[in-house]
Design a protein around this motif. Structure first.
Motif, PDB file in Angstrom:
ATOM      1  N   GLU A 137       4.229  40.745  10.104  1.00  0.00           N
ATOM      2  CA  GLU A 137       4.569  39.328   9.975  1.00  0.00           C
ATOM      3  C   GLU A 137       5.549  39.101   8.826  1.00  0.00           C
ATOM      4  N   ALA A 138       6.618  39.804   8.869  1.00  0.00           N
ATOM      5  CA  ALA A 138       7.664  39.679   7.854  1.00  0.00           C
ATOM      6  C   ALA A 138       8.910  40.321   8.422  1.00  0.00           C
ATOM      7  N   PRO A 139      10.077  39.954   7.920  1.00  0.00           N
ATOM      8  CA  PRO A 139      11.308  40.589   8.426  1.00  0.00           C
ATOM      9  C   PRO A 139      11.327  42.070   8.090  1.00  0.00           C
ATOM     10  N   GLY A 167       5.859  30.504   8.851  1.00  0.00           N
ATOM     11  CA  GLY A 167       5.523  29.429   9.766  1.00  0.00           C
ATOM     12  C   GLY A 167       6.717  28.986  10.595  1.00  0.00           C
ATOM     13  N   VAL A 168       7.890  28.950   9.972  1.00  0.00           N
ATOM     14  CA  VAL A 168       9.102  28.570  10.695  1.00  0.00           C
ATOM     15  C   VAL A 168       9.425  29.607  11.769  1.00  0.00           C
ATOM     16  N   GLU A 169       9.348  30.876  11.412  1.00  0.00           N
ATOM     17  CA  GLU A 169       9.639  31.940  12.378  1.00  0.00           C
ATOM     18  C   GLU A 169       8.697  31.856  13.575  1.00  0.00           C
ATOM     19  N   SER A 170       7.425  31.583  13.304  1.00  0.00           N
ATOM     20  CA  SER A 170       6.441  31.488  14.382  1.00  0.00           C
ATOM     21  C   SER A 170       6.756  30.327  15.313  1.00  0.00           C
ATOM     22  N   ALA A 171       7.119  29.172  14.741  1.00  0.00           N
ATOM     23  CA  ALA A 171       7.446  28.007  15.567  1.00  0.00           C
ATOM     24  C   ALA A 171       8.698  28.257  16.398  1.00  0.00           C
ATOM     25  N   VAL A 172       9.682  28.928  15.805  1.00  0.00           N
ATOM     26  CA  VAL A 172      10.914  29.231  16.543  1.00  0.00           C
ATOM     27  C   VAL A 172      10.630  30.209  17.679  1.00  0.00           C
ATOM     28  N   ARG A 173       9.751  31.144  17.452  1.00  0.00           N
ATOM     29  CA  ARG A 173       9.472  32.158  18.464  1.00  0.00           C
ATOM     30  C   ARG A 173       8.674  31.613  19.639  1.00  0.00           C
ATOM     31  N   PHE A 223      16.000  33.556  23.243  1.00  0.00           N
ATOM     32  CA  PHE A 223      17.274  34.272  23.209  1.00  0.00           C
ATOM     33  C   PHE A 223      17.605  34.797  21.811  1.00  0.00           C
ATOM     34  N   LEU A 224      16.818  34.399  20.811  1.00  0.00           N
ATOM     35  CA  LEU A 224      17.047  34.884  19.447  1.00  0.00           C
ATOM     36  C   LEU A 224      16.268  36.176  19.209  1.00  0.00           C
ATOM     37  N   SER A 225      16.892  37.101  18.543  1.00  0.00           N
ATOM     38  CA  SER A 225      16.198  38.334  18.177  1.00  0.00           C
ATOM     39  C   SER A 225      15.264  38.069  16.995  1.00  0.00           C
ATOM     40  N   ALA A 226      14.397  39.041  16.714  1.00  0.00           N
ATOM     41  CA  ALA A 226      13.489  38.897  15.574  1.00  0.00           C
ATOM     42  C   ALA A 226      14.276  38.724  14.278  1.00  0.00           C
ATOM     43  N   ARG A 227      15.352  39.476  14.143  1.00  0.00           N
ATOM     44  CA  ARG A 227      16.162  39.379  12.926  1.00  0.00           C
ATOM     45  C   ARG A 227      16.799  37.997  12.814  1.00  0.00           C
ATOM     46  N   ARG A 241      15.600  35.199  14.058  1.00  0.00           N
ATOM     47  CA  ARG A 241      14.547  34.214  13.744  1.00  0.00           C
ATOM     48  C   ARG A 241      14.223  34.207  12.256  1.00  0.00           C
ATOM     49  N   TRP A 242      14.160  35.390  11.659  1.00  0.00           N
ATOM     50  CA  TRP A 242      13.854  35.442  10.229  1.00  0.00           C
ATOM     51  C   TRP A 242      15.023  34.943   9.391  1.00  0.00           C
ATOM     52  N   ASP A 243      16.250  35.233   9.795  1.00  0.00           N
ATOM     53  CA  ASP A 243      17.402  34.670   9.086  1.00  0.00           C
ATOM     54  C   ASP A 243      17.335  33.144   9.102  1.00  0.00           C
ATOM     55  N   LEU A 244      17.002  32.599  10.249  1.00  0.00           N
ATOM     56  CA  LEU A 244      16.888  31.148  10.407  1.00  0.00           C
ATOM     57  C   LEU A 244      15.727  30.602   9.582  1.00  0.00           C
ATOM     58  N   ALA A 245      14.583  31.321   9.579  1.00  0.00           N
ATOM     59  CA  ALA A 245      13.394  30.853   8.862  1.00  0.00           C
ATOM     60  C   ALA A 245      13.639  30.778   7.358  1.00  0.00           C
ATOM     61  N   PHE A 246      14.295  31.790   6.797  1.00  0.00           N
ATOM     62  CA  PHE A 246      14.563  31.774   5.363  1.00  0.00           C
ATOM     63  C   PHE A 246      15.558  30.669   5.004  1.00  0.00           C
ATOM     64  N   HIS A 247      16.490  30.410   5.899  1.00  0.00           N
ATOM     65  CA  HIS A 247      17.442  29.323   5.639  1.00  0.00           C
ATOM     66  C   HIS A 247      16.719  27.977   5.613  1.00  0.00           C
ATOM     67  N   VAL A 248      15.836  27.738   6.581  1.00  0.00           N
ATOM     68  CA  VAL A 248      15.100  26.470   6.637  1.00  0.00           C
ATOM     69  C   VAL A 248      14.216  26.305   5.407  1.00  0.00           C
ATOM     70  N   ALA A 249      13.567  27.391   4.967  1.00  0.00           N
ATOM     71  CA  ALA A 249      12.690  27.307   3.799  1.00  0.00           C
ATOM     72  C   ALA A 249      13.451  26.960   2.529  1.00  0.00           C
ATOM     73  N   GLY A 250      14.738  27.214   2.505  1.00  0.00           N
ATOM     74  CA  GLY A 250      15.518  26.912   1.306  1.00  0.00           C
ATOM     75  C   GLY A 250      16.340  25.647   1.392  1.00  0.00           C
ATOM     76  N   LEU A 251      16.267  24.911   2.518  1.00  0.00           N
ATOM     77  CA  LEU A 251      17.125  23.750   2.706  1.00  0.00           C
ATOM     78  C   LEU A 251      16.920  22.668   1.651  1.00  0.00           C
TER      79      LEU A 251
END
Length: 635
Positions: free
Chosen positions: A129-131, A186-192, A205-209, A211-221
């Protein structure tokens, strides 16, 4: 309770009304991941449906019960596929959560039970459960603008025309309540998995990598971009995995526990979310080093660079897996063994010229286990002191037992007058090893040099013992033609041989003690007091044991050919196995694997080279014993 309800409502806005459970036809691991997602959702959402023992939202409450009912069936279905044989009844843990919900208990009790059930599922399947690799900030920002900005807004304020038309309204990532509870996992899980009944569909259509790139971006917004100033001195070291599983609320609590004033939290959180999460790993997180090395190794394999892949695997084991062994054992013993066995099998497969697909699959499995181990450590919050001391003691005992046996063999070779030489040398070896380990820790000595130091000193000690044994055998053979009282061994060894005994004991004690300290304590200072206490306790036990062994072998000191003497020599076999394995780990000896189990505590490694050296040592010891008996019979 108001705060809990607010947090729960934030979860509803972020995650939606109800996450869908897995279809029966999906692989067990996918079902397990979705089950983990659902249990995490229940842990957050329950507080929005019950307050003070009364239902505040019938719809929400009924959904909680329905979700948990379906989760019980899913857990029962995937139980036989669990990797961990001792995983326990996964469904029973969820039944307990449902019973708490039916009793309408406080939200914090349900959250604790749901997270406990979630962690059991993650442990049973070793869910990573981590990138698996470092997130990409630019890629995450691009993915957000491409896939999320229409609903959540270009900057995360959910202020678009599309957002205004949606019910429920998409999450505003700048809302204080939502932002505090937000974690990349939590963001990665919701996206997946998406959110049933809302506009949030699974982004399949998003790969695991991605999703995690997106999740870290959202957490820092909701954090401002930190300036170009140097790294704050009071910023704690966090690994990328720790930042993936922690919310801002978790981080604030930990910063407060470290004595950092509240007015500094905002700046430090911005540094962690916007810079540290994408930067280099801290040296104090060995599993992060291992995972980064394995990721490099997989890339090298795909490009056909086998030499670079071999070096990456060596770094992963020497600077990561081996250093983290004690910590991982406090979480799960079997996981620590699997990490060690997996690295050993991969090194052997590389040496045997296995196919790229086979090697990549092996590295992927090892990377998954290392990631799960780091997530488990990040969530555990640190093992109890008693457990740390226990694990450190066992590791130290495992490494030092061979040295104690070696000293017993030296006592058997040496005369009674040289027994004090052995004890003085072994005591000096412990002090030297401690000083060398502290110097290595302060200087961040590479794992290659630590392993080579231990292996070389043990090998030199074994060579010295072999020379002494040979000299003793020759002296016995010459003495067989003389009167027994004139035997050189009866009057004690010569000054030169006593010096050789001292050198052999010093080398053996130093090599094994250095290896034990490195395994039991890691390479980071300051060391946890329980770990130090565990090692000191083990050293005391070994000192007492060595004294008893050498006292019992007094007769062996006068009769090299006696059973106690050659038995003590046979006990050096584990030490020989460790020496050969150390050189193989450093890439200085070839490695050809055998289909046998690995028993590190006994120095038994399933490799052709190790077995050959140990067999040769056994043969020499038995031959020497037989010749000594014949010589004594001729007296």
């Amino acid at each position: 309770m108001a705060a809990v309800s607010a947090a729960a409502m934030a979860a509803v806005l972020l995650l939606g009304e109800r996450p869908a459970l897995a279809d029966p036809g999906e692989p067990a691991e996918v079902e397990a991941r979705r089950l983990v997602h659902v249990l995490g959702y229940v842990a957050m959402d329950y507080g929005g449906s019950v307050a003070n023992g009364a239902v505040t939202s019938v719809i929400e409450y009924d959904e909680q019960l329905a979700l948990l009912g379906e989760a019980i069936h899913v857990a029962t279905r995937i139980q036989p596929s669990a990797l961990e044989s001792g995983a326990g009844d996964l469904a029973q843990g969820i039944v307990g959560v449902r019973e708490l919900v039916e009793a309408k208990v406080a939200a914090d009790r349900v959250a604790i039970a749901a997270r406990g059930a979630r962690d059991r599922v993650a442990s049973a399947f070793r869910l990573a459960e981590a990138p698996l690799s470092r997130p990409d900030a630019k890629r995450g920002a691009a993915l957000y603008q491409e896939n999320c900005a229409t609903c959540h807004g270009p900057t995360g304020h959910a202020d678009t025309r599309r957002a205004a038309s949606l019910v429920p309204h998409p999450a505003n990532f700048h809302d204080a309540i939502i932002a505090e509870q937000l974690a990349p996992i939590g963001v990665e899980s919701a996206v997946r998995f998406g959110v049933s009944g809302t506009a949030m569909v699974p982004f399949t259509f998003l790969s695991a990598r991605d999703r995690w790139d997106l999740a870290f971006h959202v957490a820092g917004l909701h954090h401002p971009e930190p300036g170009e100033s140097p790294r704050p001195l009071d910023l704690p070291d966090y690994s990328m995995v720790e930042l993936a599983v922690r919310s801002d609320a978790d981080l604030r609590a930990e910063l407060s526990a470290r004595g950092i004033p509240a007015e500094r939290h905002a700046a430090l959180l911005a540094e962690l979310r916007r810079r540290v999460a994408y930067g280099g790993e801290a040296a104090s997180h060995p599993l992060s080093i291992a995972r980064a090395a394995l990721d490099r190794g997989r890339a090298a394999l795909r490009e056909g660079r086998l030499v670079d892949a071999r070096e990456a695997l060596s770094t992963a084991q020497l600077d990561g897996i081996d250093v983290a062994e004690a910590s991982v054992r406090t979480v799960k013993e079997a996981l620590a063994d699997d990490l060690g066995d997996g690295a050993f099998a991969l090194r052997a497969a590389l040496a045997a010229g296995a196919t790229t697909d086979t090697l990549d699959a092996g590295m992927a499995t090892l990377l998954r286990d290392a990631t799960y181990a780091e997530v488990a450590l990040a969530r555990s919050g640190g093992a109890p002191g008693r457990l740390v001391a226990q694990v450190s003691s066992r590791l130290a005992l495992r490494e030092l037992a061979a040295a104690a046996l070696f000293l017993a063999a030296l006592a058997a070779v040496a005369s009674s007058r040289s027994r004090r030489v052995v004890h003085v040398a072994s005591g000096a070896a412990l002090l030297l090893a401690l000083a060398a380990w502290v110097a290595a820790a302060l200087g961040h000595m590479a794992g290659f040099w630590r392993t080579l130091t231990a292996g070389a000193t043990i090998s030199l000690a074994l060579a010295a013992l072999a020379a002494l044994a040979g000299a003793a055998a020759l002296a016995r053979r010459r003495g067989a033609r003389q009167v027994r009282s004139h035997d050189p061994l009866h009057g004690g060894l010569s000054r030169g041989r006593r010096a050789a005994v001292f050198a052999a004991a010093l080398l053996a004690g130093f090599g094994a003690a250095f290896s034990a300290l490195d395994a039991a304590l890691g390479v980071s200072l300051p060391v946890a007091p329980p770990a130090v206490a565990g090692v000191l306790f083990t050293l005391a036990l070994l000192a007492a044991g060595a004294a008893l062994v050498t006292r019992a072998s007094r007769a062996a000191a006068r009769r090299w050919a006696s059973p106690p003497a050659w038995l003590a020599c046979l006990l050096c076999v584990p030490l020989a196995g460790r020496a050969v394995a150390a050189f193989q780990l450093c890439g200085l000896l070839p490695l050809h694997r055998l289909p046998l189990p690995r028993f590190t505590a006994l120095g038994i490694y399933p490799a052709v080279e190790t077995c050959l050296v140990q067999a040769a040592l056994l043969g020499l010891a038995l031959a020497g014993a037989a010749r000594g008996r014949r010589a004594e019979g001729a007296c």
